[in-house]
Scaffold this motif. Structure first.
Motif, PDB file in Angstrom:
ATOM      1  N   PHE A   1      18.074   3.949  80.056  1.00 54.90           N
ATOM      2  CA  PHE A   1      19.467   3.681  79.719  1.00 54.90           C
ATOM      3  C   PHE A   1      20.332   4.084  80.901  1.00 54.90           C
ATOM      4  O   PHE A   1      20.178   5.171  81.456  1.00 54.90           O
TER       5      PHE A   1
ATOM      6  N   THR B   1      22.101  -5.854  79.738  1.00 52.37           N
ATOM      7  CA  THR B   1      23.135  -5.329  80.624  1.00 52.37           C
ATOM      8  C   THR B   1      24.499  -5.781  80.132  1.00 52.37           C
ATOM      9  O   THR B   1      24.710  -6.966  79.868  1.00 52.37           O
TER      10      THR B   1
ATOM     11  N   ILE C   1      26.908  -1.026  81.227  1.00 59.35           N
ATOM     12  CA  ILE C   1      25.825  -0.365  80.486  1.00 59.35           C
ATOM     13  C   ILE C   1      24.556  -1.207  80.634  1.00 59.35           C
ATOM     14  O   ILE C   1      24.602  -2.437  80.517  1.00 59.35           O
TER      15      ILE C   1
ATOM     16  N   ILE D   1      27.951  10.310  76.474  1.00 53.94           N
ATOM     17  CA  ILE D   1      26.885   9.565  77.129  1.00 53.94           C
ATOM     18  C   ILE D   1      26.555  10.175  78.480  1.00 53.94           C
ATOM     19  O   ILE D   1      25.391  10.380  78.843  1.00 53.94           O
TER      20      ILE D   1
ATOM     21  N   ILE E   1      24.457   3.881  82.700  1.00 46.72           N
ATOM     22  CA  ILE E   1      25.878   3.622  82.520  1.00 46.72           C
ATOM     23  C   ILE E   1      26.565   3.859  83.859  1.00 46.72           C
ATOM     24  O   ILE E   1      26.177   4.741  84.633  1.00 46.72           O
TER      25      ILE E   1
END
Length: 791
Positions: free
Chosen positions: A731, A249, A787, A14, A733
């Motif tokens: 997106f 989230t 995330i 990721i 993280i």
């Protein structure tokens, strides 16, 4: 083991997944704040980028080819004051930005003025900090919880013991703070709040809804009453009038779903729902309490026309705290012995109507708040018999409020006038066993109905060259609880703020003010004999505040400040049983205030705060603060001062976030706080069987209150973020590690019963348990993987 390898591989993939080099556009409009008419030929720039645009004949602008990120906009035009907007996230659903500008008769010459992100207002030239979107989103160790973000600022203490969000500001207790959401007062901003105070393990407000926060540690505005230590004024985002979007989230303690958009051409909406799995985290950490919560928030805003708008908002939560009987050990046994089961439901519904009439703005705010709190405790957690019941509390607090105010602006003058009315209901059905010199059982019902009222006014002056500002304000409050509280003149609260520019970027500012706060409903509704209110002689709590500060802005990105403060308390509610002020309680779960009190105590808190802040757009957000202070009280006027529960003596924080290429950012926070004072145990009283069984924990020797002190504590937090932007989604993280050094705080050894009676043949009132001491330490390394996904 294989699962751990797969998880690590997933995280690496990721973090290294490439994202497309997307750019986006920012669209918005600029209007005159008074007339609400569009402004043309206004220059709008993206701060930190060499890009911008000018408004057209209808006041609209479009800025193309903007890289994704969090930005401020700066608007400037001849004859108007330069404006710096709050922060906005630029991505595939960048919201429409509306900028309001005020006329400035001095800027008739073509002079370029750069606005500063360090806000200064005449009413609060000292003790005001504005917290933006980037800081809320990226603050290391805070996990997007505003109560923890605020702990970066001067004068705000943090608790190294336990998982609590108590707000301790300038040596004041956690009951001395007030919170507002777009002008609507909310009782608390945390789940599992301590009734009669505040605090809890996790915040109630979803960070995805917040645009910015104004944090006042003093110099409170006149229209914000009932505060002694701080005011947090939250500004929520408006829903997007161009797009509808959904954001998910996954954080350390909850999963959240947020949506915002529009309903027709005049109404926008913003809604959030969160469900916790905090109990799973606490279970993994081996903690004795297992909290679970659900909350929901919404905001609906309708602009009927440029001069009339209505905002309706709501915030609510459902809390359930169970006890974890699956863990073993003396520490767990001790906490499980006294901690009750807690169930709470809370909500606030409010509406704000605003009318823009040229130089005058009228605002009407109506709200209703509700708290249903239930605590239950059985001796040894044995619910098989009602004979084991030691605590059963069921209480409901409700407040219905209306506030009306008018704000007028004339050249260098600003005048605010208003009044508010509050109808309060407090219902309680309480059973509790307490031990003083013998067992006392309080079994009573309360049905307290109270009407409160207040008026306020302020007048601000800003010199034509903005070199000098002054603000004079006053408010008065009263209620019908008792004859002494009806007299508003006894709660007259004047305040004065002044600021003078000594040199370019160098300001000397000061404030004097008198503030009042009503004791909690738990105290006002307490009945010692089950019939009459015990504490009818209580007064409003008062504090006299003085502060003097010097701030220097060498440029528009940097600020250095030093501020001295002094707070003098009077009429503090004083516990007759314990011999300490009520303000020294409230940093644990449960209820405070439901006891016999008198308004005899006095207190003081004084110190100096220093802060350095450096903001470089799209690069750096660095802040460092140091507070040196003392917090003390005395029970009577002729007695000596004693250290309060919040007398940590010093607080140091340094926190920074640095933005790297390709949407990476890294942050670090180092914190250090002086040791809190503590009180030794009363071993003789604690060992009595009747005494121990009444509350399930040891009793303090209040004759030696706060004569001992813990060592200082420090910790280091680290956070790494990576965000990916694509054409139609985002997106993100992050990895947030709190207390990465696993620092341990040595706490006082806990006195605990072994459960064995050493003299079973003695009379029941004279029987004693065999006691023992157990060592205690706190401090856990806590990693969090979060995330976010927005579509």
């Amino acid at each position: 083991m294989k699962k751990n390898y797969f998880l690590l591989l997933f995280i690496l993939l990721i973090f290294w997944l490439p994202s497309l080099a997307q750019t986006y556009k920012i669209q918005g409009s600029v209007i005159d704040k008074r007339t609400r008419e569009p402004l043309e030929f206004v220059n709008v720039l993206v701060v930190g980028l060499n890009s911008g645009a000018s408004t057209d004949s209808e006041g609209n602008f479009t800025i193309e080819q903007v890289p994704p990120g969090i930005y401020r906009l700066q608007a400037s035009s001849l004859g108007y004051k330069t404006v710096l907007t709050p922060e906005y996230r630029v991505n595939h659903i960048t919201p429409h930005v509306q900028i309001e500008m005020e006329e400035d008769e001095l800027t008739l010459d073509a002079v370029t003025i750069t606005a500063s992100p360090f806000r200064r207002v005449a009413e609060s030239p000292v003790s005001l900090r504005v917290i933006g979107l980037r800081e809320i989103e990226k603050a290391p160790g805070a996990n997007r919880d505003i109560s923890r973000v605020v702990q970066n600022y001067p004068g705000v203490a943090f608790s190294p013991i336990g998982y609590r969000n108590d707000l301790i500001v300038r040596g004041g207790g956690p009951s001395e703070n007030r919170f507002y959401l777009d002008g609507v007062e909310i009782p608390n901003i945390n789940h599992f709040s301590t009734q009669g105070a505040s605090g809890g393990p996790v915040g109630l407000i979803d960070a995805d809804l917040i645009r910015s926060v104004e944090f006042y540690s003093g110099a409170f505005p006149a229209n914000r009453g009932n505060a002694l230590s701080s005011v947090l004024d939250f500004s929520l985002r408006d829903g997007d009038m161009e797009h509808n979007s959904v954001k998910a989230t996954l954080g350390a303690s909850e999963v959240a779903l947020t949506s915002n958009g529009h309903l027709g051409k005049k109404t926008s909406y913003l809604v959030s729902v969160r469900q916790s799995y905090l109990q799973m985290l606490f279970k993994v950490l081996g903690l004795p309490l297992l909290p679970a919560y659900t909350d929901a928030s919404f905001k609906i805003k309708t602009r009927f026309n440029p001069h009339h708008e209505l905002t309706v908002l709501g915030l609510g939560g459902i809390d359930r705290m169970k006890l974890n009987f699956d863990i073993e050990g003396e520490d767990a046994e001790y906490i499980l012995g006294y901690l009750p089961k807690i169930e709470q439901e809370t909500f606030t519904l409010g509406s704000v109507y605003r009318h823009y009439g040229g130089p005058h703005i009228q605002t009407i705010t109506v709200s209703h708040s509700y708290l249903n709190n239930r605590n239950l405790k059985y001796r040894d957690n044995d619910e098989s018999s009602e004979d084991n019941l030691t605590l059963r509390l069921r209480s409901i607090e409700q407040e219905t409020k209306i506030r009306m105010e008018n704000t007028s602006n004339w050249s260098v003058w600003k005048v605010n006038l208003g009044a508010e009315l509050n109808y309060s209901q407090y219902d309680q059905n309480s059973y509790q066993q307490l031990f003083t010199d013998q067992i006392h059982v309080f079994d009573y019902k309360t049905n307290l109905n109270m009407l409160r009222w207040g008026i306020f006014a302020s007048i601000d002056y800003t010199s034509a060259d903005e070199k000098f500002t002054a603000s004079l304000g006053v408010r008065a409050d009263g209620n019908n609880y008792s004859d002494k509280m009806k007299e508003m003149w006894k709660q007259l609260s004047p305040r004065l703020s002044v600021s003078y520019r000594l040199a370019e970027g160098l300001f000397l500012s000061g404030h004097l003010g008198q503030y009042y706060q009503l004791p909690p409903y738990t105290a006002l509704g307490f009945k010692e004999d089950g019939r009459a209110y015990t504490n009818q002689n209580l007064d409003y709590i008062s504090v006299s505040q003085k502060s003097l500060g010097l701030s220097w802005n060498p440029n528009e990105t940097m600020e250095l400040s030093i501020e001295g403060f002094h707070k003098q308390y009077k009429h503090m509610p004083f516990s007759i049983n314990d011999g300490i002020p009520l303000s020294c309680k409230g940093n644990d779960y449960g209820v405070i205030g439901n006891e016999a009190l008198r308004s005899d105590a006095e207190g003081r808190s004084y110190g100096v705060e220093m802060m350095f802040k450096w903001l470089v757009a799209q690069k750096l957000n660095l802040s460092s603060s140091l507070t040196l202070f003392k917090s003390e009280f005395k029970s009577k006027e002729n007695e000596s001062y004693i250290a309060s529960a919040w007398d940590n003596r010093f607080i140091f924080n340094v926190s920074g976030t640095y933005s790297l290429p390709k949407q990476w950012s890294i942050g670090m926070k180092a914190s250090c706080i002086g040791g809190a004072p503590y009180t030794p145990y009363d071993e003789e009283k604690s060992s009595l069987v009747e005494a121990w069984n009444a509350q399930g924990k040891a009793y303090y020797d209040y004759s030696r209150y706060n004569t001992e002190r813990l060592p200082f504590f420090g910790q280091l937090d680290v956070r790494v973020d990576k965000t990916f932007y694509w054409k139609k989604c985002m997106f993100g993280i992050y990895l947030d590690i709190q207390n990465i050094t696993a620092s341990k705080l040595k706490q006082p050894d806990v006195l605990m019963s072994t459960g064995t009676i050493e003299n079973p043949s003695a009379a029941p009132s004279e029987q004693r348990y065999v006691m023992k001491y157990i060592k205690q330490e706190s401090g856990t390394l806590l990693p969090t993987l979060g995330i976010t996904f927005e579509y």
